[in-house]
Design an enzyme around this catalytic site. Structure first.
Site, PDB file in Angstrom:
ATOM      1  CB  THR A  71      -0.937  -0.001   1.226  1.00  0.00           C
ATOM      2  OG1 THR A  71      -1.761  -1.168   1.185  1.00  0.00           O
ATOM      3  CG2 THR A  71      -1.810   1.240   1.265  1.00  0.00           C
ATOM      4  CE  LYS A 103       0.729 -11.115   2.020  1.00  0.00           C
ATOM      5  NZ  LYS A 103       1.677 -10.563   1.035  1.00  0.00           N
ATOM      6  CG  PHE A 300       8.254 -11.265   4.528  1.00  0.00           C
ATOM      7  CD1 PHE A 300       6.912 -11.144   4.895  1.00  0.00           C
ATOM      8  CD2 PHE A 300       8.630 -12.411   3.858  1.00  0.00           C
ATOM      9  CE1 PHE A 300       5.987 -12.143   4.620  1.00  0.00           C
ATOM     10  CE2 PHE A 300       7.707 -13.418   3.570  1.00  0.00           C
ATOM     11  CZ  PHE A 300       6.388 -13.283   3.958  1.00  0.00           C
ATOM     12  CD1 TRP A 409      -5.482   0.879   3.367  1.00  0.00           C
ATOM     13  CD2 TRP A 409      -6.944   2.270   4.341  1.00  0.00           C
ATOM     14  NE1 TRP A 409      -6.666   0.199   3.516  1.00  0.00           N
ATOM     15  CE2 TRP A 409      -7.581   1.027   4.108  1.00  0.00           C
ATOM     16  CE3 TRP A 409      -7.664   3.291   4.944  1.00  0.00           C
ATOM     17  CZ2 TRP A 409      -8.903   0.786   4.471  1.00  0.00           C
ATOM     18  CZ3 TRP A 409      -8.993   3.059   5.299  1.00  0.00           C
ATOM     19  CH2 TRP A 409      -9.594   1.811   5.063  1.00  0.00           C
TER      20      TRP A 409
END
Length: 556
Positions: A71, A103, A300, A409
């Site tokens: 994001t 997810k 990650f 977001w």
């Protein structure tokens, strides 16, 4: 509050030809997959002497609280575009395994997404199916060679090549096949990897072109002979047919963000098993097509994806990011400070203080080990308090760490302007190139030790007898000078997923060493890491559905 998929489905998506035009591509330069997706043939692109600057996005160790790295990557690219910068996004393709597992989608979130979201998450342009087909063709040719007389004298007890599928299915980790008598093959132990853990995926994403891909495929070791010699895909005369299956897949996929920023999404190796970066081909194409910036990400945290991006991908592709963005959230830092998931919405400055060392270790990896400029992006959640955000700013500021608040977001590009301006400032004021954490000419153990001590902050490494034996064998076979790809839990700086924060005084146990000769690295497996995940107790697949008029729901 609207869900991610509702926001994506309500968006006004531009025709892919309009997106291509933004980066100088004519209609004949792209191969459309419907109205909103296309393949771009890299052979049609002219390399530029002055390439766009590369921005790498990484994060702290992931937690159930979520960090929002994809994001942030997308929102940052949109913010750079809104500031008048010619920008491209370069991301990995989602794997069906995690999409239906934990997810439920991996195309960003809120108002910072790539679209068409459903297509990207479900099958996309079929790249992963082609990679799985190439993997399984090699497996079929291997077993057929044994069935037809075994001219290469392959020891069926030492076959290391597995079949694969792009789905989490623990039932297929270990199987016995070839049963039912001589016409059905030679009975042997076998197993499946998830497609994103296949060496085909890793080699695919590190290749420069089809010629390089064929050479990498030829080097893949599938088994060992009775004399202990490696047997490769080249020995089986498989690379040509495998590459033919990958002819279309090797072309990067062009899509767009919600705000119309051009985006390449191509390849998808896991970062806790493989190197966790999108393809070299897509990254280099993006750097040729964008005038100013390419924003990419590595899977990650900076201990896994970013470490491999810098030590493996940058080394092989001869590229270097100008700036690294380290994504963190108040919630995730409190989780690292000992707060259980159900209490993360409560203000807790003490826990936040305890969790901050995890963030600072990831920043140190980027700035002190790899020598690159870094900025912390605080990915804001609605439950974050002003006091908590200011605490992160203050503690980072005391150590000279750059910080910017990211609200992409909720606000899209508008919420990423502060971060974008800091990225531009750092990118334009520094010409630093990546410093690798180790020299490939070091021994296998010296390279692993460098990663454990420099990147993880550990005291040293413990090797099982099997790992010691494998290291000696690979060194004798001439593979000792390859870079290292650590297969480690993503949840901790250690090999124990339960050790959160910034542990000290620990050792990492390497239980297995294997060669990925096609990809061009040695894999060191630690802890309980697996190459075929399983579904969780309540998989995301239970929430995904499609209506009679074709509207997909449940992809978060």
């Amino acid at each position: 509050m609207k869900t991610d998929i509702q926001i994506a489905q309500e968006a006004k998506i531009q025709n892919i030809q309009a997106i291509a035009k933004k980066i100088g591509l004519e209609p004949m330069d792209i191969e459309p997959y419907g109205h909103y997706m296309a393949k771009v043939d890299p052979k049609k692109l002219t390399p530029k002497a002055k390439k766009a600057k590369l921005i790498l996005t990484t994060a702290i160790n992931p937690t159930p609280a979520g960090e929002g790295k994809t994001t942030t990557t997308i929102g940052l690219a949109d913010a750079l575009s809104s500031l008048g910068k010619s920008t491209l996004v370069a991301l990995r393709e989602p794997s069906l395994g995690p999409v239906f597992g934990v997810k439920g989608g991996a195309a960003g979130g809120g108002y910072a997404q790539v679209v068409p979201m459903e297509n990207i998450n479900l099958h996309f342009t079929g790249d992963f199916h082609a990679i799985g087909a190439a993997n399984n063709l090699l497996a079929a040719m291997l077993d057929n060679h044994i069935q037809q007389g075994n001219e290469l004298k392959i020891d069926t007890r030492r076959i290391v090549w597995k079949r694969c599928m792009d789905m989490n299915d623990r039932q297929l980790r270990f199987v016995v096949d070839g049963l039912g008598g001589k016409p059905n093959g030679t009975p042997r132990e076998d197993g499946f990897d998830i497609t994103v853990a296949s060496e085909i995926m890793a080699a695919f994403c590190l290749s420069d072109n089809i010629k390089d891909l064929k050479e990498r495929l030829a080097r893949i070791i599938v088994a060992y002979s009775f004399e202990g010699k490696p047997v490769t895909a080249g020995d089986l005369n498989a690379p040509g047919a495998m590459a033919a299956l990958l002819k279309e897949a090797i072309k990067p996929n062009l899509v767009q963000t919600l705000e119309g920023t051009p985006s390449f999404i191509h390849g998808g190796p896991f970062a806790n098993i493989a190197h966790g970066c999108n393809s070299v081909i897509a990254t280099k194409a993006a750097m040729d097509l964008a005038e100013d910036y390419v924003v990419t990400e590595a899977g990650f945290g900076a201990d896994l994806g970013a470490e491999k991006f810098l030590n493996i991908k940058c080394r092989m592709a001869d590229i270097s990011p100008s700036v690294v963005v380290v994504v963190a959230t108040v919630r995730a830092l409190k989780y690292n400070g000992g707060v259980p998931k159900e209490s993360l919405n409560e203000i807790n400055l003490e826990a936040l203080e305890k969790g901050l060392p995890n963030l600072l270790k990831h920043v140190e990896n980027i700035t002190q080990v790899f020598g690159l400029p870094a900025v912390v992006a605080i990915n804001e959640f609605p439950t974050d308090s002003i006091e908590e955000i200011e605490l992160i700013r203050r503690r980072c500021g005391e150590l000279g760490v750059n910080v910017a608040l990211s609200q992409v977001w909720a606000k899209g590009s508008e919420g990423g302007v502060e971060l974008a301006k800091e990225v531009i400032r750092l990118a334009e004021s520094s010409e630093k190139k990546v410093q690798f954490a180790y020299d490939t000419e070091l021994s296998i153990k010296e390279k692993i030790n460098s990663i454990v001590t420099k990147i993880y902050g550990g005291e040293g490494v413990i090797y099982t007898k099997e790992a010691d034996k494998q290291i000696a064998q690979l060194t004798e076979l001439g593979y000792g000078n390859l870079p290292i790809c650590m297969a480690k839990t993503q949840y901790s700086l250690t090999d124990d997923p339960k050790l959160l924060g910034r542990p000290k005084g620990f050792e990492v146990t390497v239980r297995n060493i294997k060669i990925s000769a096609g990809a061009g690295f040695i894999v060191a497996l630690t802890g309980e890491i697996m190459t075929m995940p399983g579904l969780p107790k309540k998989p995301a697949a239970e929430l995904i559905d499609i209506s009679e008029d074709g509207l997909i729901t449940g992809l978060f």
